[in-house]
Motif scaffolding. Structure first.
Motif, PDB file in Angstrom:
ATOM      1  N   PHE A   1       2.413   1.833  -3.305  1.00  0.00           N
ATOM      2  CA  PHE A   1       1.423   2.315  -4.280  1.00  0.00           C
ATOM      3  C   PHE A   1       1.273   3.838  -4.162  1.00  0.00           C
ATOM      4  O   PHE A   1       1.359   4.573  -5.148  1.00  0.00           O
ATOM      5  CB  PHE A   1       0.074   1.616  -4.042  1.00  0.00           C
TER       6      PHE A   1
ATOM      7  N   ILE B   1       0.838  -1.201   0.000  1.00  0.00           N
ATOM      8  CA  ILE B   1       0.000   0.000   0.000  1.00  0.00           C
ATOM      9  C   ILE B   1       0.875   1.254   0.000  1.00  0.00           C
ATOM     10  O   ILE B   1       0.651   2.192  -0.781  1.00  0.00           O
ATOM     11  CB  ILE B   1      -0.951  -0.012   1.226  1.00  0.00           C
TER      12      ILE B   1
ATOM     13  N   THR C   1       0.708  -3.407  -9.895  1.00  0.00           N
ATOM     14  CA  THR C   1       0.905  -4.408  -8.832  1.00  0.00           C
ATOM     15  C   THR C   1       1.010  -5.798  -9.465  1.00  0.00           C
ATOM     16  O   THR C   1       0.206  -6.160 -10.327  1.00  0.00           O
ATOM     17  CB  THR C   1      -0.277  -4.410  -7.855  1.00  0.00           C
TER      18      THR C   1
ATOM     19  N   TRP D   1      -8.280  -3.576  -0.881  1.00  0.00           N
ATOM     20  CA  TRP D   1      -7.074  -3.696  -0.044  1.00  0.00           C
ATOM     21  C   TRP D   1      -6.331  -2.356   0.050  1.00  0.00           C
ATOM     22  O   TRP D   1      -5.915  -1.941   1.122  1.00  0.00           O
ATOM     23  CB  TRP D   1      -6.183  -4.778  -0.655  1.00  0.00           C
ATOM     24  N   CYS D   2      -6.174  -1.679  -1.096  1.00  0.00           N
ATOM     25  CA  CYS D   2      -5.295  -0.497  -1.137  1.00  0.00           C
ATOM     26  C   CYS D   2      -6.003   0.855  -1.160  1.00  0.00           C
ATOM     27  O   CYS D   2      -5.453   1.855  -0.709  1.00  0.00           O
ATOM     28  CB  CYS D   2      -4.391  -0.559  -2.370  1.00  0.00           C
TER      29      CYS D   2
END
Length: 1487
Positions: A979, A976, A991, A1126-1127
């Motif tokens: 990113f 994360i 990713t 998730w991110c």
């Protein structure tokens, strides 16, 4: 008999001999016939040896090598026919693909089971093989270049096979090749498939007629009668009467009276002699002894078993007689003891194990007869299977029995004044004889005392028995002719029976002939089997004489091979005094008892003629004398005349009992006093069998006399002679034609079966598959037979049956020797064998399925109607009152969200704002396998770390805004931060799932490919992974020198970023999402900043996410909605995400659910693989977990919802508080990662049942639950706010009505902006992302094509807007569908059917290759079961999907590749199969 094993002279003389026997009298005629038939096999032999010497040449080498050579009798015209048929097939020689078998699977065969690459296929000359090799090389070369590869895969031909995502062991690998349909791949597999295609090009026997096709229902073709088929032309038959039953003055009033008479007046006369195991007489029972012992037993049964007031047995009760076949004396005493006590004996076989073949059905008979008592001998009782504490085991399905030993020492002598009650014979039951029906059920035929007596009288008259004669009985004395002659008629006429048990026949096959010789017996009772055995052992005894025999009664004269057995036996034993007129075939059945018997002839009179019938005529139930084609003729002998006092008629075998015409085959029915009276306790079946009144063609009854159906098929020939051509139980009715199982067995045995078939053991039965009967042949394979020989024999049997019987065999299976279920006398238990076959517990070692030949009633392939444009479809829908299929989520413009986030256009701005406003608010929590928190990230920590990564990218990586950066991290918080670091630096993150250290060769190439395709300028990763990328092992898989800059982010310098990058417009690219589809295509899509914000906002609104909420995520964070949740979502909505890496579940299954329980999570997201792990692994062990807090448990997927899995998950965890309404699914695709998601508000997901048959026509028809061929579908969550969908015809691009299945098109603010390719492929881009409808209101809107088929249904529920709710149902990916027979099939439907067929199928996948359907099944049982699956898979796909399976591949568990989302990689599997990389346990090529 195998020609290749005979000396040439012998073959010639054998044919000469057979021709003489079969009536080809002249030497000249014989020479012509032999030359014609043997031309393909033997050079002309000069002259011929005398008949006698030819047998000497033949017998020693051939017949004595096989201990029980049943095949002997087929050295007759049948073998000739078979050889001719096979010779005909040889001309059109075609290589059949031999199945591929793994060496380890079947230990039975010593031969090499591996098949060499086979090039014998007709189409593959050297040139084509060279072409193939060149093609492979070219393909291989073109694949070295990733650019051409990715470009081709993006255009995505439906058969392109490319790298697929993770296998079951880890990552994807680039496929070795990609083939246009119809190009053979150079490998063993493809050669065989080519052979299979060549064999399938042959014409089917019945030409496919024009089918009737209804618009909605496929109607199975009903076979039309063949206009050329023979029809009966004779007049209606009249019943035939036997001679009157004579009145003999000294015939007794009852059988018991005869016993009393002989027992008291002729006490010393011998009644029954038993033999020991060597065949020597061991004990003779006299009439005096029989009388006194039966009396003692009768007295004991009635008076000594219970108390005086409560006797155990009363007259009329039933008792079981359990006596071994080598103890006729004890049986006879018990039988007559029961008759004298007026209890009803039910003789049965001695049970050997707790679960004998057919034992359960015997138990049912005992139970329905109300039997509580079994009589047996002391020795037999000791031999019965016992439990550990010495009690007799409870046999499966049997009632509880009391065992009574009837040896003399245990019986009480009756008092002087006690006399049995012997009344004149009446209709009260005397005994019950059991019979097994075709389906395996056991019924008891009740015989009355008068029928028993009348039958003895009729037999005495027909056989002309006189007092004191000696008869030799080789049959089972407990039932049928063995009981009628050897136990009953014996006593009536004071005969002396010598009983030869089966066990003696096994060790000394000539024993019965020696007994006839030693006792100068007048009559012998045998079966064809006993004739063969005697002929085989004949050389051991030169000096036996059969001149005393006046009758050799052959009790299975109804068999197709009895005629050749009788002829061969006569020719051998005529020199030993056997008179030709002494051979008397007869026909019997349990219901009608003796139907007909040939009377002993007058010496010198001509023997009765034979009937040579056309097999083709017989199959239509018509008698036609065969003159032209000797190959398909059946020679039958008569079974004599009707019994004295009887009357016979022939009725149609099915439907009402209509009398047949004189030239028609039908069921033989008999009316006489001597027949069974009923099936005990079965009134309905009894009426149809024992009380038949024949009717004429108009349907009116003929006379009032009831007849009994015998279960035999035949006709009455000239001179009122009765001919039997088969049994009702052996009748196989295929496409309206009747075949006899015994005839097919005879053909199988005539095909050189000695090398392959063990002891001639072949079973033939039919199974009902797809609206017709299909013939199955099962044979036991000799332990020393080689694979080649077996396969050769199997292919030749198929050809022979095809030629002679004009019928296709559906399945031919070979099983290891001695494994088929046996009847008590060692024959094959047919119904049990059939049951094993259908259950998949037969365990064949070789199998050949021929569905392509047999199945000729498939519906006509669908032709799509050309020229119907989208406008007409739409008008048609409107006229029919159907809505256009479209639906949408809530309108974003009308939603009031006083949200501060909304003013920020970019996610980076949101993060900076959160870092200032709520610096210590925790956004992420990462758990390890133990459930402990290993890492957390607050808003500020995340912001700071992202800044440091951005500065490293600028300093170390020298990157510019817009450069692509690959992020290679395990699931966690580092991913994360990396990113957001990229976004801060203005780079585009990509990713990628990290390679798996244990399977680098499989997983690293995918990473390499994404790095190349995305033109990444840099790779961000951890130190561990950096070392792995540069390791020696990695170098073996890819070229490590060409990696871009690799930066590890483990130790970052504390350096501030001078300025955070802000994109000039929200349409700028935010990140790339790469994923491999289930069809094996790697695609990257571009996500803009606007799409990211739109998507996060839609999810926030749908799930009501805000900063005080916690959600738990157990998903892979690399692509699609998994990555977004998730991110991205937490940063946008401010809620806390508890991150659970799915791989941690492998070491702790409880991790996900216990986290949900511990943190009282209301919303959780997982994948199907996680849900499956929990469902299969946890079972009921989830103690201490409470899921009552869960409001939504969402499965993130890009496929049709797996209803059965979500249902079982809900059901399993219901007890620990999981609400049945909680579980739902999402739907997304490559063009738009989140189209549907079940939020917190709004109606529950709905389910519907749709008709599978309509679905194949792209139509949606709702049906009720439980309707046949129905499919349960669940709604894929609710459509997200701002999203519109429409259902479109993928070919015409016109909108469809809501009763149609079509492609789902989507319009939404968060649709991806296009594919990321090396060359901007505008056409594909426009077609997939910016496309318009060809017609209709929505034609101005720009739509994106999801590539998924589905439909929209308006439900009764109310949506949040207050209107009725429209549900979207996803059916499957368009790329995955199989177009077969003009219909559209979804692989998952076929796979679901296949997985249900056998408990050992762990997983299944289907794909097509050159229009053949290939089914791959994973076997989780023992390898013996591999071949059981082949027929089951073929049956179920045919029954439920109307498709013929071309190839069945059985593999080990874990072979079918599955990606991280739990989706099967079918194209990857296909490539591995064609490249011969699966190491299958077995590959069956269906003919």
């Amino acid at each position: 008999l195998g020609f290749h094993t005979c000396p040439k002279q012998a073959v010639g003389s054998l044919y000469f001999f057979l021709s003489l026997v079969l009536g080809d009298i002249t030497q000249k005629g014989y020479e012509k016939k032999r030359a014609k038939l043997l031309a393909p096999y033997v050079p002309q032999t000069q002259g011929s040896i005398s008949v006698q010497s030819s047998w000497c040449v033949l017998l020693p080498p051939l017949l004595l090598q096989n201990s029980v050579c049943v095949t002997f009798c087929f050295a007759d015209i049948h073998t000739e026919a078979v050889q001719a048929a096979l010779a005909k097939h040889k001309e059109q020689k075609m290589a059949l693909p031999m199945p591929t078998k793994r060496r380890s699977t079947f230990v039975q065969s010593p031969a090499d089971a591996c098949t060499p690459p086979d090039t014998s296929s007709a189409s593959e000359d050297e040139g084509s093989l060279r072409r193939q090799a060149a093609l492979s090389a070219a393909l291989h070369q073109s694949l070295q270049n990733a650019e051409s590869w990715i470009n081709r895969s993006i255009q995505g031909s439906s058969t392109s096979s490319s790298a697929s995502s993770t296998l079951s062991h880890g990552e994807a690998r680039p496929a070795t090749s990609s083939f246009p349909p119809g190009v053979p791949v150079s490998s063993r597999v493809s050669t065989k498939i080519q052979q299979l295609l060549n064999t399938l090009k042959r014409p089917k026997r019945p030409p496919l007629k024009e089918f009737f096709v209804d618009d909605f229902e496929e109607i199975v073709e009903v076979p039309q009668p063949d206009p050329n088929q023979p029809k009966p032309e004779g007049r209606q038959m009249t019943p035939v009467k036997g001679e009157p039953l004579g009145v003999v003055c000294n015939w007794p009033p009852a059988l018991e009276a005869a016993l009393q008479r002989w027992g008291t007046t002729q006490a010393k006369c011998p009644c029954l002699t038993a033999l020991d195991v060597t065949g020597k007489p061991v004990y003779t029972l006299t009439y005096g002894k029989l009388w006194s012992r039966s009396l003692k037993l009768a007295y004991t049964l009635l008076n000594k078993l219970g108390t005086k007031n409560e006797p155990v047995l009363k007259p009329g009760d039933r008792v079981a007689l359990v006596y071994p076949n080598n103890d006729p004396v004890m049986f006879m005493v018990a039988f007559y003891g029961c008759l004298l006590a007026e209890v009803i004996p039910v003789p049965i076989e001695v049970p050997l194990t707790r679960k004998d073949a057919g034992g359960q059905q015997i138990g049912f008979l005992l139970g329905s007869c109300g039997i509580a008592l079994a009589l047996t001998t002391e020795v037999c009782l000791k031999g019965l299977p016992k439990t550990q504490n010495g009690e007799i085991v409870q046999f499966k399905g049997w009632p509880r029995l009391k065992w009574v030993v009837t040896d003399s020492k245990y019986l009480s002598k009756s008092p002087k004044d006690w006399q049995p009650n012997i009344s004149a014979a009446g209709t009260e039951p005397a005994y019950i004889e059991y019979k097994t029906s075709k389906e395996g059920s056991v019924m008891g035929v009740t015989v009355s005392r008068i029928a028993m007596l009348s039958h003895c009288q009729a037999l005495s008259q027909a056989c002309n028995y006189s007092e004191g004669e000696t008869i030799v009985n080789v049959l089972d004395f407990k039932k049928d002719a063995g009981l009628w002659h050897g136990i009953l008629t014996n006593v009536m006429n004071k005969l002396h029976t010598i009983s030869v048990p089966y066990s003696v026949m096994k060790t000394c096959p000539l024993s019965w002939v020696q007994r006839v010789h030693a006792h100068k017996a007048k009559v012998a009772l045998v079966k064809c089997r006993d004739l063969h055995w005697a002929m085989m052992a004949h050389r051991d005894q030169r000096d036996v004489s059969l001149s005393s025999l006046r009758m050799l009664i052959v009790t299975d004269g109804a068999n197709p091979w009895s005629v050749s057995s009788c002829d061969a036996f006569l020719s051998l034993f005529q020199s030993h005094g056997l008179k030709p007129e002494a051979i008397c075939p007869c026909a019997t059945s349990p219901e009608a008892m003796t139907i007909a018997i040939r009377r002993p002839g007058v010496p010198g009179a001509p023997l009765p003629g034979r009937a040579i019938l056309s097999m083709n005529g017989l199959s239509f139930g018509v008698i036609r004398v065969n003159t032209e084609d000797k190959n398909s003729a059946l020679t039958v002998q008569d079974v004599g005349h009707v019994m004295p006092g009887g009357m016979m008629c022939i009725v149609k075998p099915d439907g009402p009992p209509q009398l047949c015409k004189t030239d028609e085959i039908g069921e033989i029915c008999v009316s006489s006093r001597a027949g069974g009276m009923m099936y005990y306790g079965l009134a309905g079946v009894t009426k149809n069998t024992f009380e038949v009144i024949p009717v004429n063609s108009a349907g009116s009854p003929v006379g009032e006399v009831p007849f009994v159906r015998s279960g035999l098929l035949g006709f009455v020939g000239p001179g009122s002679l009765v001919f039997v051509v088969g049994k009702m139980d052996g009748l196989l009715t295929v496409s309206g034609r009747r075949h006899n199982a015994d005839d097919i067995v005879a053909t199988g045995l005539a095909v050189e079966s000695i090398k392959t078939v063990y002891r001639g053991r072949i079973a033939v039965f039919s199974v009902s598959v797809f609206y017709d009967e299909r013939i199955v042949v099962v044979a036991e394979q000799r332990p020393d037979a080689s694979e080649e020989d077996s396969f050769q024999w199997m292919s030749r049997v198929l050809q022979a049956i095809d030629s002679i019987h004009q019928v296709g065999v559906y399945c031919l299976a070979l099983v290891p020797a001695n494994t088929l279920p046996k009847t008590p006398l060692g024959g094959i238990h047919i119904s049990q064998t059939k049951q094993h076959f259908l259950e998949g517990s037969l365990h064949p070692c070789n199998i050949l399925m021929c569905p392509h030949t047999c199945v000729t009633n498939l519906p006509k392939p669908r032709q799509k109607q050309p020229g119907v444009g989208p406008a007409s479809v739409m008008v048609g829908n409107l006229v029919a009152g159907k809505r256009i299929a479209q639906a949408s989520g809530r309108d974003l413009g009308q939603i009031e969200d006083n949200d501060l986030v909304k003013k920020h256009q970019f996610l980076t701005e949101v993060l900076q704002w959160r870092a200032q406003a709520t610096p210590d608010h925790p956004l992420f929590l990462l758990l390890n396998a133990k459930g402990t928190t290993v890492c957390t990230a607050t808003c500020l920590q995340l912001h700071k770390k992202a800044e440091r990564i951005a500065s490293v990218l600028c300093d170390k990586g020298h990157l510019n805004a817009g450069d692509n950066v690959v992020l290679l991290y395990p699931p966690g918080i580092e991913l994360i931060t990396a990113f957001y670091g990229c976004l801060y630096a203005g780079c585009i993150p990509v990713t990628v799932r990290p390679p798996h250290a244990q399977s680098l060769t499989a997983t690293l190439p995918t990473v390499r490919m994404i790095v190349e395709v995305s033109k990444a300028a840099c790779i961000l990763t951890t130190q561990t992974l950096m070392r792995l990328l540069k390791s020696r092992e990695a170098a073996a898989a890819v070229d490590v020198k060409t990696w871009p800059t690799i930066i590890d982010t483990d130790d970052l310098p504390r350096k501030r970023l001078s300025q955070i990058y802000k994109p000039p417009t929200p349409e700028m690219l935010a990140y790339l999402d790469f994923s491999v589809s289930t069809t094996g295509m790697l695609t990257g899509v571009k996500m803009s900043h606007a799409a990211v914000s739109g998507l996060c906002r839609a999810i926030k609104l749908q799930c009501e996410l805000y900063s005080s909420r916690q959600i738990a995520i157990c998903l892979d964070p690399y692509c699609g909605l998994g990555f977004v949740l998730w991110c991205l979502c937490s940063v946008y909505s401010g809620h806390q995400s508890i991150l659970i890496p799915p791989m941690e579940l492998e070491s702790n299954l409880f991790l996900w659910l216990s986290t949900v329980s511990q943190y009282k999570i209301r919303d959780t997201f997982c994948s199907y693989s996680v849900m499956e792990l929990c469902t299969k692994g946890l079972g009921n062990q989830a103690r201490g977990i409470n899921l009552s807090c869960v409001r939504t448990c969402v499965v993130v997927a890009e496929e049709r919802p797996r209803v059965s899995l979500t249902h079982s998950f809900s059901k399993l965890f219901k007890d620990i508080g999981l609400s049945s309404r909680a579980v739902s699914t999402t739907f997304g695709s490559r063009v738009n990662v989140a189209i549907c998601l079940q939020g917190t508000s709004g109606p529950d997901p709905t389910t519907v049942y749709v008709d599978l048959k309509s679905l194949r026509h792209d139509r949606v028809r709702l049906v009720e639950r439980g309707a046949p061929q129905s499919l349960l579908l669940s709604e894929s969550g609710k459509i997200l706010p701002g999203v519109k969908v429409v259902i479109v015809n993928p070919e015409t691009k016109g909108p469809l009505g809501d009763s149609h299945l079509g492609e789902i098109w989507v319009n939404s603010p968060h649709t991806a902006s296009g594919y990321y390719t090396i060359y901007d492929n505008e056409t594909l881009q426009a077609d997939h992302f910016n496309t318009r409808l060809s017609f209709g209101d929505a034609a101005q809107t720009l739509w994106a094509r999801t590539g998924y088929l589905g439909f929209v249904r308006r439900t009764e529920l109310t949506a949040a807007s207050g209107e009725r709710h429209d549900a979207l149902y996803v059916v499957g990916a368009l790329d995955e569908t199989l177009e077969l027979r003009g219909l559209r099939y979804h692989p998952i439907d076929i796979e679901t059917s296949v997985s249900r067929t056998h408990r050992s199928i762990a997983e299944c996948a289907v794909f097509t290759w050159t229009n053949l359907l290939v089914v791959v099944v994973e076997l989780c049982g023992c390898e013996q079961e591999a071949l059981d699956l082949v027929p089951l898979v073929t049956n179920v796909v045919l029954e439920e999907h109307y498709l013929i399976v071309g190839v069945v591949v059985v593999v080990d568990p874990g072979v079918i590749p599955i990606n991280s989302r739990g989706e099967k990689q079918r194209m990857h599997l296909r490539d591995s199969f064609l490249a011969d990389q699966l190491d299958p346990i077995y590959v069956a090529y269906n003919m």
